[in-house]
Enzyme design. Structure first.
Site, PDB file in Angstrom:
ATOM      1  CG  HIS A 540       4.336 -33.592  -9.545  1.00 47.91           C
ATOM      2  ND1 HIS A 540       3.828 -33.109 -10.739  1.00 47.91           N
ATOM      3  CD2 HIS A 540       3.657 -32.937  -8.562  1.00 47.91           C
ATOM      4  CE1 HIS A 540       2.892 -32.204 -10.485  1.00 47.91           C
ATOM      5  NE2 HIS A 540       2.770 -32.085  -9.158  1.00 47.91           N
ATOM      6  CD  GLU A 541       3.556 -33.624  -4.974  1.00 40.33           C
ATOM      7  OE1 GLU A 541       3.709 -32.428  -4.671  1.00 40.33           O
ATOM      8  OE2 GLU A 541       2.549 -34.019  -5.596  1.00 40.33           O
ATOM      9  CG  HIS A 544       5.095 -28.764  -6.676  1.00 45.82           C
ATOM     10  ND1 HIS A 544       4.698 -27.795  -7.576  1.00 45.82           N
ATOM     11  CD2 HIS A 544       4.177 -29.761  -6.762  1.00 45.82           C
ATOM     12  CE1 HIS A 544       3.592 -28.195  -8.194  1.00 45.82           C
ATOM     13  NE2 HIS A 544       3.259 -29.387  -7.717  1.00 45.82           N
ATOM     14  CD  GLU A 601       0.508 -28.687  -9.653  1.00 45.15           C
ATOM     15  OE1 GLU A 601       0.980 -29.837  -9.786  1.00 45.15           O
ATOM     16  OE2 GLU A 601       0.400 -28.113  -8.557  1.00 45.15           O
ATOM     17  CG  ASP A 605       2.981 -32.909 -14.521  1.00 47.46           C
ATOM     18  OD1 ASP A 605       2.968 -33.457 -13.401  1.00 47.46           O
ATOM     19  OD2 ASP A 605       1.941 -32.528 -15.098  1.00 47.46           O
TER      20      ASP A 605
END
Length: 703
Positions: A540-541, A544, A601, A605
């Site tokens: 997830h990070e 980003h 976000e 995900d």
């Protein structure tokens, strides 16, 4: 609202992109001397093999087997947990993040109570400061006895203002807190990540979002009514009679509503380019003549600054106009309100009770959090790294750090494979993407270099004075960054935090010690569980860095378009598919997720799940294919993914999340990506037409 919270600081332009709400905390300059943490000197632990054992990692009793996994996987994975875990009265929601935070807070409470009881700590040491800060916050008798004693000099300072020049002097003084009006701070230049820049942006509101002032639906009106009651009652506690308190409340709301009308909404605030407006100081002085920027820069130690990065020019123009047009008497009430409202938590119980009455309407909480919880939050916010050093010594496993580091590198390899395998990116864009991926800095557990709090004085005399002292220290810490090399060792979260983040300007992914525990990471669990949990968090990070805004930043953290025009258009077409999917999700009647607000976000995900699954498939467990507790390794991966998003939310809190939070509600974070995921459909035998299966034409796939 403030739960004994640290005085609010302006969010930085290079906002942290966290896993859950509350991630974007202000990063501050670290003026440090290197210290050795005992956690770094312990014997290096071996990394577990991760083959798994029955009864570990996936909690079977959480499952609701009356629901088909192909109909609602979130309910299948979490239904019994949701039924058996009602929201505690002091909470607005309850889920896996809350459970782990609760566990971490219990450890923290033991440490803090021990520190507070220790009167032999060396004066000036972190232990003394942490112990005294917590003790003062817990001393309700002293807070009641002090009343407004420690606030009154600041109220008198506001009362003595006589003209616009007086307002300008007040705002220019870095020692003053809760000033409102606009954000002013030092942070990395988004287009030159190796330099710090003076930054200004919109601010000045008390309610969570501009729309709370402007919408005319019944709920918005009810919140404004509650807000007015809160204002009136706080003004009365400051000594105003009923009529004066009502007049002052109306003044503040009128001014804040004017600010709200000039403010950009949350979707517009996501656009990194439009929120980057560099200008000379001379131009800013011309554009915003009534802010007296030369005075503010001088008093802040920034007289040498030649340029300012303005986030929202139209707002700053309106703020400047307001300072000239609004009566000085009204501006004083605005400053008075923002001062007291920013430190309610350290004032007598009557103030705290009024704040909670307002919070009830806003979030649905049934009772206040216990004082020790509020005192811990304040200590963590004010002295996060001083407390963090003590915390990780007692509660962070080197084995967890070693495994997390290895998983990050496994995820990096998997991400590189997915980038190279894409059929829609050109070779040039792929090369830049891989360059950025390989440049990710990884921080795990706690800082290698801790903040130096030696200039901060903390005592047991006054919880309020401690808040003022930490706010002043933090402001000075931030402002003194200017002109110095960028400090890339800084952390934007404290070690006990149950969260993670990506920092665009530093191009780094960060995982505090607080989240490297079950259900996200469990050293006793199999790889399926850990890749479905912390692996997906890591992915997830990482994603980003490649979401609709992160993709605009290059490998060095600079805001720069490194995509070919055609590739950029292809990416946004794919992202728009995700946006439309989430627009259709409705957690409550008449309430829909905002696909544009939650875009980053949602993409993170989907990407995180994709990359974690790719990495998991390389593990011995995945290759062996042995079932545990009746589930295949692939099924356990997806169960772990769904179980980290388990949550119950109050309707009020859910409405607020949808309106203000870039994160989608938990059930959609679980189900949304899975509906697009053929590997999930295969693992559970889902067929076309099932609710968890999107038609091939409607599926989202990026990586």
């Amino acid at each position: 609202m403030h739960q004994f919270s640290f005085v609010r600081r302006a969010a930085l332009s290079a906002a942290l992109l966290g896993l859950v709400a509350g991630a974007a905390q202000a990063q501050t300059k670290v003026k440090t001397k290197t210290k050795t943490n005992s956690a770094t000197t312990k014997k290096k632990a071996e990394v577990p093999t991760g083959m798994g054992q029955p009864g570990v990692g996936v909690t079977l009793s959480n499952l609701d087997r009356t629901v088909s996994p192909c109909t609602d996987f979130f309910q299948f994975a979490n239904g019994n947990w949701i039924k058996n875990n009602p929201i505690p009265n002091s909470e607005t929601s309850w889920g896996s993040f809350n459970e782990l935070r609760n566990r971490n807070r219990s450890v923290a409470r033991r440490i803090l109570e021990k520190a507070a009881a220790d009167r032999t700590a060396k004066p000036g040491s972190n232990m003394q400061k942490v112990g005294d800060f917590y003790a003062a916050a817990m001393d309700s008798v002293a807070v009641e006895k002090a009343g407004l004693k420690y606030l009154q000099p600041r109220l008198n300072q506001i009362n003595s203002i006589q003209d616009l020049a007086g307002v300008q002097r007040y705002l220019a003084d870095p020692k003053n807190v809760g000033k409102g009006w606009y954000g002013f701070y030092v942070a990395q230049d988004s287009k030159n990540s190796n330099a710090y820049a003076v930054q200004m942006r919109q601010g000045g509101l008390t309610l969570p979002d501009r729309d709370y002032y402007l919408k005319d639906d019944a709920r918005s009106k009810a919140i404004r009514t509650a807000y007015r009651n809160y204002q009136v009652n706080l003004f009365k506690l400051l000594g105003d009679d009923q009529a004066t308190a009502e007049k002052n409340a109306d003044v503040v709301t009128r001014m804040e509503t004017r600010m709200a009308k000039a403010s950009r909404d949350r979707v517009a605030l996501r656009d990194r380019e439009s929120n980057y407006n560099k200008m000379t100081v001379a131009q800013a002085v011309t554009d915003y003549p009534n802010l007296n920027l030369p005075l503010r820069l001088k008093e802040s130690g920034l007289a040498d600054a030649k340029e300012i990065i303005v986030g929202q020019p139209d707002y700053l123009k309106e703020a400047s106009a307001m300072m000239k047009e609004e009566p000085i008497a009204d501006q004083k009430q605005y400053l008075r309100w923002h001062l007291v409202e920013s430190v309610v938590s350290a004032l007598p119980k009557a103030f705290v009770d009024e704040e909670f009455r307002f919070t009830q309407v806003l979030s649905g909480a049934k009772q206040p959090q216990p004082r020790w919880r509020r005192a811990f939050a304040a200590t963590d916010g004010a002295l996060g790294e001083a407390f963090g050093q003590i915390y990780v010594d007692e509660d962070f496993s080197p084995a967890a750090k070693a495994r997390a580091k290895q998983m990050v590198e496994n995820m990096r390899i998997a991400y590189a494979e997915r980038i190279q395998a894409t059929d829609w990116m050109s070779a040039a864009t792929k090369a830049e993407a891989l360059k950025k991926l390989n440049a990710f800095v990884v921080k795990i557990g706690y800082p290698d270099k801790w903040k130096d709090y030696s200039d901060l004085n903390i005592s047991r005399e006054s919880a309020l004075n401690n808040l003022f002292a930490t706010a002043e220290w933090s402001t000075k810490d931030n402002l003194t960054k200017f002109g110095k090399p960028v400090d890339r060792t800084v952390w934007g979260m404290t070690p006990p935090t149950v969260n993670a983040y990506y920092s665009p300007s530093l191009n780094e992914i960060v995982f505090p010690a607080g989240i490297l525990q079950p259900p996200f990471y469990d050293p006793k669990a199999d790889d399926a569980v850990n890749y479905g949990g912390i692996g997906a968090v890591i992915g997830h990070e990482m994603t980003h860095g490649f979401d609709d805004q992160g993709r605009k930043v290059d490998s060095e953290g600079n805001l720069r378009d490194w995509w070919t025009k055609e590739d950029g258009e292809k990416f946004m077409a794919k992202a728009d598919v995700v946006g439309k999917q989430y627009d259709a999700f409705s957690p409550l009647d008449s309430v829909h997720v905002n696909g544009k607000l939650t875009m980053g976000e949602n993409l993170a995900d989907l990407g995180g799940l994709t990359i974690a699954y790719q990495a998991f498939k390389k593990t011995p467990q995945a290759k062996a294919g042995k079932s545990i507790d009746g589930f295949t390794p692939e099924q356990r991966f997806f169960l772990s993914w769904a179980q980290i998003w388990r949550v119950n939310m109050r309707p009020e809190s859910l409405r607020q999340q949808v309106q203000t939070d870039p994160h989608s509600p938990g059930q959609f974070r679980s189900n949304g990506p899975l509906q697009n995921f053929p590997e999930f459909h295969q693992a559970f035998g889902c067929k076309d037409g099932d609710k968890m299966v999107r038609s091939a034409a409607d599926r989202a796939k990026i990586w």
